[in-house]
Design an enzyme around this catalytic site. Structure first.
Site, PDB file in Angstrom:
ATOM      1  N   SER A 128      11.199 136.016 126.074  1.00 19.33           N
ATOM      2  CA  SER A 128      12.038 136.295 124.917  1.00 19.33           C
ATOM      3  C   SER A 128      11.305 136.025 123.619  1.00 19.33           C
ATOM      4  CB  SER A 128      13.305 135.441 124.946  1.00 19.33           C
ATOM      5  OG  SER A 128      14.070 135.691 123.775  1.00 19.33           O
ATOM      6  N   LYS A 182      16.988 134.549 132.010  1.00 19.92           N
ATOM      7  CA  LYS A 182      16.746 135.409 130.843  1.00 19.92           C
ATOM      8  C   LYS A 182      17.958 136.303 130.569  1.00 19.92           C
ATOM      9  CE  LYS A 182      14.794 137.508 127.393  1.00 19.92           C
ATOM     10  NZ  LYS A 182      15.113 138.870 127.281  1.00 19.92           N
ATOM     11  N   HIS A 185      20.463 134.215 128.898  1.00 17.18           N
ATOM     12  CA  HIS A 185      19.974 134.059 127.519  1.00 17.18           C
ATOM     13  C   HIS A 185      20.447 135.246 126.668  1.00 17.18           C
ATOM     14  CE1 HIS A 185      17.135 135.354 124.401  1.00 17.18           C
ATOM     15  NE2 HIS A 185      16.868 134.069 124.168  1.00 17.18           N
ATOM     16  N   ASN A 186      20.265 136.453 127.189  1.00 20.14           N
ATOM     17  CA  ASN A 186      20.665 137.635 126.424  1.00 20.14           C
ATOM     18  C   ASN A 186      22.182 137.707 126.262  1.00 20.14           C
ATOM     19  OD1 ASN A 186      17.921 138.213 126.549  1.00 20.14           O
ATOM     20  ND2 ASN A 186      18.291 140.404 126.720  1.00 20.14           N
ATOM     21  N   GLU A 189      22.960 135.493 123.601  1.00 20.45           N
ATOM     22  CA  GLU A 189      22.516 136.185 122.373  1.00 20.45           C
ATOM     23  C   GLU A 189      23.619 137.137 121.874  1.00 20.45           C
ATOM     24  OE1 GLU A 189      18.492 137.951 122.720  1.00 20.45           O
ATOM     25  OE2 GLU A 189      19.374 139.863 122.149  1.00 20.45           O
TER      26      GLU A 189
HETATM   27  C1  6PG Z   1      14.685 138.814 123.589  1.00 21.43           C
HETATM   28  C2  6PG Z   1      15.680 139.918 123.393  1.00 21.43           C
HETATM   29  C3  6PG Z   1      15.176 141.185 123.996  1.00 21.43           C
HETATM   30  C4  6PG Z   1      15.797 142.431 123.435  1.00 21.43           C
HETATM   31  C5  6PG Z   1      17.130 142.757 124.014  1.00 21.43           C
HETATM   32  C6  6PG Z   1      18.113 143.389 123.069  1.00 21.43           C
HETATM   33  O1  6PG Z   1      15.072 137.837 124.198  1.00 21.43           O
HETATM   34  O2  6PG Z   1      13.569 138.945 123.108  1.00 21.43           O
HETATM   35  O3  6PG Z   1      16.881 139.575 124.004  1.00 21.43           O
HETATM   36  O4  6PG Z   1      15.249 141.052 125.378  1.00 21.43           O
HETATM   37  O5  6PG Z   1      15.764 142.494 122.078  1.00 21.43           O
HETATM   38  O6  6PG Z   1      16.845 143.675 125.026  1.00 21.43           O
HETATM   39  O7  6PG Z   1      19.199 143.745 123.840  1.00 21.43           O
HETATM   40  P1  6PG Z   1      20.237 144.860 123.459  1.00 21.43           P
HETATM   41  O8  6PG Z   1      19.481 146.113 123.172  1.00 21.43           O
HETATM   42  O9  6PG Z   1      21.071 144.981 124.704  1.00 21.43           O
HETATM   43  O10 6PG Z   1      20.989 144.355 122.274  1.00 21.43           O
END
Ligand code: 6PG
Length: 476
Positions: A128, A182, A185-186, A189
């Site tokens: 990430s 991970k 984590h997303n 996010e």
């Molecule tokens: C990270 C981000 C990365 C990415 C996502 C965005 O941890 O660096 O999460 O994995 O920016 O894929 O996800 P979406 O396109 O679903 O918002």
């Protein structure tokens, strides 16, 4: 001399990871299906360290010291399988294949099992931090066999972000554990971003502030408990002025949120595991609602509002209420995410150390935040913590904000500002602390129409009421 690590797939993320390895003193073999990306990498950044450019996969494999350590950075799904299939016949026992893309963890479990069968190590690793993180130090979440971490770990730790000198990288657990963590984590996010979005909307509508003024508030918040990358970039986005129109950029961006799928996976997995990740789910659905253009269009003029006017006497008091509501909801979202990690860890026998996950999320990743230290401490106090919310520190922090949280959610309801993540997080909090839930009534209903039985509060056993007979109770 031979390379210590190889990277195949040199789009932005792979290219930056390769540069990061090289800048940290590793000799890195680089390969891309179409060699042009490889040659341009060498032309533009060849002076940053020791690269070995390889035109073919055979050359690439031959350029690596053994056990080989190969990082695949291509699109999740069939593209990843294609690279693995092409690589495998060229490898030797004990070689390590790392998938650093955003793979779905069941795919990682499948691939790990298949490679284990033939004596290879497969490491599904979360990475990430976006492009910049990949180059300057990401948070790295490698899964796979523990044995592979002995040789791979030190290299990954070297290129990862550091907080207080501690690498944001650790072995997460076997097979799909790294990609699972991970994924969560997303999911977190998504929740974090939605919560910030709701706070912004409330400040905007409640106080009639400009985006730039709200940006200043976020800057202020970034000095306290909420300090995090996402709060910091929110302030920057809000202050950005559109060059074309002179308006705030946020006002000219179409309000349809995209998603590549990791939030959806998180919610799907949570449903399978039976873990209520309401904050993440609402955040994912909020993105979906934003993209229902036809429905929004049809509803806009039809659905009655019946809203109340805003009454805010104390501007700073309201801002502080929104801050507290945001913080409390954020703690709920993290608590739920960590519950999901724990549930999967039990389901798959991963033995994931939740405190360590919070530790490696302190730097490098998108959800990096000051308060992750507190989460690590909470799990250090009690590795089996039932919920982050009941840790003494967090219980206390959240209780300080509960009254504000209630004010904000009720004001949002009255004025018609949609706050699905704020509201559902408060509902979750209240459900957890409730003495009695209407689940008792639901059990009664289930017993009525389907003889699904119920348990009693006073006597052991399983019971059924003869609803269509004399309504006496029998032991089931
Ligand atoms: C990270 C981000 C990365 C990415 C996502 C965005 O941890 O660096 O999460 O994995 O920016 O894929 O996800 P979406 O396109 O679903 O918002």
């Amino acid at each position: 001399s031979l390379a210590q690590i190889g990277v195949t797939g040199l789009a932005v993320m792979g290219r930056n990871l390769a540069r990061n390895f090289a800048r940290n003193g590793f000799t890195v073999a680089v390969h891309n299906r179409s060699p042009q990306k490889m040659t341009s990498l060498l032309a533009e950044h060849g002076d940053e360290g020791d690269f070995i450019g390889c035109e073919s996969l055979e050359d690439f494999v031959a350029a690596l010291e053994r056990p080989r350590k190969i990082v695949i950075m291509v699109q999740a799904g069939p593209a990843t399988d294609a690279v693995i299939d092409a690589l495998v016949p060229l490898l030797d026992q004990g070689d390590i294949v790392v998938d650093a893309g955003n793979a779905h963890f069941p795919d990682t479990r499948r691939r790990e099992a298949a490679l284990r069968e033939i004596g290879l190590h497969f490491v599904g690793s979360g990475v990430s931090g976006g492009e910049e993180g990949a180059l300057l130090g990401p948070s790295i979440m490698p899964g796979g066999p523990a044995e592979s971490y002995k040789t791979l770990g030190p290299i990954l730790e070297k290129i990862s972000a550091k907080v207080d000198g501690v690498p944001c990288c650790t072995h997460v657990g076997p097979d799909g554990a790294g990609h699972f963590v991970k994924m969560v984590h997303n999911g977190i996010e998504y929740a974090d971003m939605q919560l910030i979005g709701e706070a912004y909307q409330l400040l905007r509508e409640g106080l009639d502030l400009t985006p730039a003024e709200i940006g200043d508030i976020f800057d202020e918040w970034n000095k306290g408990d909420l300090e995090s990358f996402l709060i910091e970039i929110t302030a920057e986005v809000l202050k950005q002025v559109d060059a074309r129109t002179g308006k705030p950029l946020v006002d000219v961006i179409v309000d349809e949120a995209g998603q590549k799928g990791t939030g959806r996976w998180t919610v799907q997995s949570a449903l399978d595991l039976g873990v209520p990740v309401t904050g993440i789910a609402e955040a994912t659905f909020a993105r979906a609602i934003s993209s229902q253009i036809a429905q929004r269009e049809a509803a806009r003029d039809v659905l009655s509002a019946s809203t109340s006017e805003w009454h805010i006497n104390n501007r700073d008091g309201f801002i502080e209420d929104v801050r507290l509501a945001l913080y409390a909801s954020k703690v709920v979202a993290y608590a739920q995410g960590f519950d999901q990690i724990q549930a999967a860890s039990e389901e798959y026998g991963w033995n994931v150390d939740r405190g360590a996950m919070a530790r490696i999320w302190r730097g490098g990743c998108i959800i990096r935040a000051r308060f992750l230290n507190r989460i690590t401490e909470a799990y250090e106090r009690d590795a089996d913590l039932a919920s982050l919310l009941v840790d003494p520190y967090f219980a206390n922090e959240v209780s300080d904000g509960v009254a504000a949280w209630r004010r904000v959610v009720s004001m949002a309801a009255l004025t018609g500002v949609p706050t699905p993540a704020f509201s559902s997080s408060l509902a979750y909090y209240d459900a957890l602390r409730a003495e009695r839930l209407p689940a008792a009534l639901i059990q009664g209903q289930r017993d009525f129409f389907g003889a699904h039985t119920y348990k009693r509060t006073d006597v052991e056993g399983t019971f059924h009421t003869l609803w269509s007979e004399d309504r006496s109770e029998v032991e089931a």
